[in-house]
Scaffold this motif. Sequence first.
Motif, PDB file in Angstrom:
ATOM      1  N   SER A  99       0.845  -1.202   0.000  1.00 28.92           N
ATOM      2  CA  SER A  99       0.000   0.000   0.000  1.00 28.92           C
ATOM      3  C   SER A  99       0.880   1.251   0.000  1.00 28.92           C
ATOM      4  N   ALA A 100       1.942   1.216   0.823  1.00 30.53           N
ATOM      5  CA  ALA A 100       2.844   2.376   0.901  1.00 30.53           C
ATOM      6  C   ALA A 100       3.518   2.610  -0.453  1.00 30.53           C
ATOM      7  N   SER A 101       3.965   1.540  -1.092  1.00 32.20           N
ATOM      8  CA  SER A 101       4.611   1.683  -2.409  1.00 32.20           C
ATOM      9  C   SER A 101       3.622   2.233  -3.427  1.00 32.20           C
ATOM     10  N   ALA A 102       2.385   1.728  -3.365  1.00 33.13           N
ATOM     11  CA  ALA A 102       1.360   2.184  -4.317  1.00 33.13           C
ATOM     12  C   ALA A 102       1.064   3.674  -4.093  1.00 33.13           C
ATOM     13  N   ARG A 121      -1.534  14.843   3.338  1.00 32.46           N
ATOM     14  CA  ARG A 121      -1.307  14.226   4.636  1.00 32.46           C
ATOM     15  C   ARG A 121      -1.639  12.749   4.489  1.00 32.46           C
ATOM     16  N   VAL A 122      -0.743  11.858   4.912  1.00 33.48           N
ATOM     17  CA  VAL A 122      -1.024  10.420   4.873  1.00 33.48           C
ATOM     18  C   VAL A 122      -1.130   9.909   6.309  1.00 33.48           C
ATOM     19  N   LEU A 123      -2.298   9.382   6.650  1.00 33.40           N
ATOM     20  CA  LEU A 123      -2.535   8.823   7.985  1.00 33.40           C
ATOM     21  C   LEU A 123      -2.417   7.311   7.880  1.00 33.40           C
ATOM     22  N   LEU A 124      -1.361   6.774   8.479  1.00 38.04           N
ATOM     23  CA  LEU A 124      -1.096   5.332   8.368  1.00 38.04           C
ATOM     24  C   LEU A 124      -1.454   4.615   9.668  1.00 38.04           C
ATOM     25  N   LEU A 125      -2.227   3.538   9.566  1.00 36.59           N
ATOM     26  CA  LEU A 125      -2.490   2.703  10.741  1.00 36.59           C
ATOM     27  C   LEU A 125      -1.196   1.985  11.104  1.00 36.59           C
ATOM     28  N   LEU A 157       5.149  -3.399   8.548  1.00 31.31           N
ATOM     29  CA  LEU A 157       4.905  -2.021   8.978  1.00 31.31           C
ATOM     30  C   LEU A 157       6.180  -1.180   8.888  1.00 31.31           C
ATOM     31  N   ASP A 158       7.311  -1.739   9.316  1.00 32.86           N
ATOM     32  CA  ASP A 158       8.594  -1.018   9.230  1.00 32.86           C
ATOM     33  C   ASP A 158       8.879  -0.620   7.789  1.00 32.86           C
ATOM     34  N   ALA A 159       8.678  -1.574   6.887  1.00 35.09           N
ATOM     35  CA  ALA A 159       8.969  -1.299   5.469  1.00 35.09           C
ATOM     36  C   ALA A 159       8.057  -0.192   4.958  1.00 35.09           C
ATOM     37  N   ALA A 160       6.775  -0.246   5.347  1.00 34.57           N
ATOM     38  CA  ALA A 160       5.818   0.776   4.896  1.00 34.57           C
ATOM     39  C   ALA A 160       6.206   2.156   5.424  1.00 34.57           C
ATOM     40  N   GLN A 161       6.568   2.216   6.707  1.00 34.06           N
ATOM     41  CA  GLN A 161       6.921   3.510   7.297  1.00 34.06           C
ATOM     42  C   GLN A 161       8.169   4.076   6.621  1.00 34.06           C
ATOM     43  N   ALA A 162       9.124   3.192   6.300  1.00 30.96           N
ATOM     44  CA  ALA A 162      10.352   3.657   5.625  1.00 30.96           C
ATOM     45  C   ALA A 162      10.003   4.232   4.247  1.00 30.96           C
ATOM     46  N   ILE A 163       9.128   3.568   3.533  1.00 29.56           N
ATOM     47  CA  ILE A 163       8.756   4.047   2.179  1.00 29.56           C
ATOM     48  C   ILE A 163       8.077   5.413   2.282  1.00 29.56           C
ATOM     49  N   LEU A 164       7.163   5.545   3.231  1.00 35.47           N
ATOM     50  CA  LEU A 164       6.374   6.786   3.316  1.00 35.47           C
ATOM     51  C   LEU A 164       7.156   7.926   3.968  1.00 35.47           C
ATOM     52  N   SER A 165       8.282   7.613   4.601  1.00 33.78           N
ATOM     53  CA  SER A 165       9.085   8.666   5.245  1.00 33.78           C
ATOM     54  C   SER A 165      10.191   9.179   4.325  1.00 33.78           C
TER      55      SER A 165
END
Length: 272
Positions: A99-102, A121-125, A157-165
Motif C-alpha cells: 500500500s505504501a509503495s502504491a 497528509r497520509v494517515l497510516l495505521l 509495517l517497518d517497510a511501509a513507514q520507511a517508504i512513506l518517510s
Amino acid sequence: MSRMERPTSIALLGATGKTGREVLRGLLKSTIAELNIYARSSEKLLKMFPTLRSDSRVNLHIGSIHDEELIKRCLSDAQVIICTTGSNGMSPSTIIQDSASAISAALQSLKRSANSWQPPRVLLLSSSTKNERLAAARPRFVHWMITTAFRMGYVDLDAAQAILSQDPSLLSLLSVQPNVLVEEPGSGFEFSSDSVKLGCSYEDLGASFVQLALNTEYKELSRIGVSSKEGDRGIVYAPIILFRISRGFFVNYFPLGVHLNRLFERAMPQFA
Ligand SMILES: NC(=O)c1ccc[n+]([C@@H]2O[C@H](COP(=O)([O-])OP(=O)(O)OC[C@H]3O[C@@H](n4cnc5c(N)ncnc54)[C@H](OP(=O)(O)O)[C@@H]3O)[C@@H](O)[C@H]2O)c1
C-alpha cells in the motif's frame, strides 16, 4: 490545499477492514465533499455499506493494490489519504508495504504532472510497538513476546513507514499508533504522545482517524498514540492478548503453523 484549511477530498485505502469500516462510518457522517475509496472487492464493500451506491460524494476504486493507474485515480485531488490496510501480523503479508509503495508511486506520478504540489497528509495505521516511547511502559518480556509473536506484521509495517518517510516534499506522514485493538463498543478515544492504554476499540480508533483527518490542529504531528478512554481494563483484555500471542508463536514457530492457521481462519473467519 493549504494545510491550514479543512480537507474537501479524502482517500481511504482498506475500507473493508475492521479499522477501515469504522473510519468510513465516521467519514460518511461528516461533511466531507468527496470521498475516494479503494477496496479489492466491491461486493464486500457494498454489502457493508449499501448506501455508497447512491452517495454522490463517493467514488469507488476497486481492484489490485498493484494497479498504479487505479491508485492514482483514487488519490488524485485527495488532501488526506488514510491507509488502514493490514493483516493479523501472524501470517506472512506485505500488504502494508504494498500500500505504501502504491501511494508513493501514485503521488510521484501526480506530482510530476502538477503545476504546483501541496504534499497530502497520509494517515497510516501503525502500532504503539513501533514507538519506543509508547512501548517503553511495557515489561521487557511482554514486549519481546509481542514483537516475536507478530514479527511478520512489524516487518511489513517497518517497510511501509520507511517508504512513506522517504520524501517529505511528496507527502506528510502521520503514524497512528494504538496498543491492542479490541472488538468492543467504543468508550471515546484519547490521544497522547507519551503513553497509551492497553486497549483501543476499533470504533474509537476509527473515530480518532476521522478527527485527525478533518482537523488541521494535528498537522505538525508525525506520530500519535490512540487509546480508548476505558482501555485500561487489563483483566478484560488478558484472555484476548494471551490467545493472540499464543497463536502468533504457534504460526511462527510450529512446523506447518502457517498452513494450520490458514485452515483455522477459513473455518472461523471471525478470527482471521
Ligand atoms: N491487532 C492489533 O491488536 C493491532 C494493534 C496495533 C496495530 N495494529 C495494526 O492494525 C493492522 C490491522 O488492522 P485491522 O484489524 O483493521 O485489519 P483487517 O480487519 O484485517 O483489515 C485489513 C484491510 O486490509 C485489506 N487488505 C489486506 N490484504 C490486502 C491485499 N492484498 N490487497 C488489498 N487489500 C488488502 C483488507 O481487505 P479485504 O477486506 O479485501 O481483505 C482490509 O480492508 C495490523 O496490520 C497492524 O499494523 C493491530
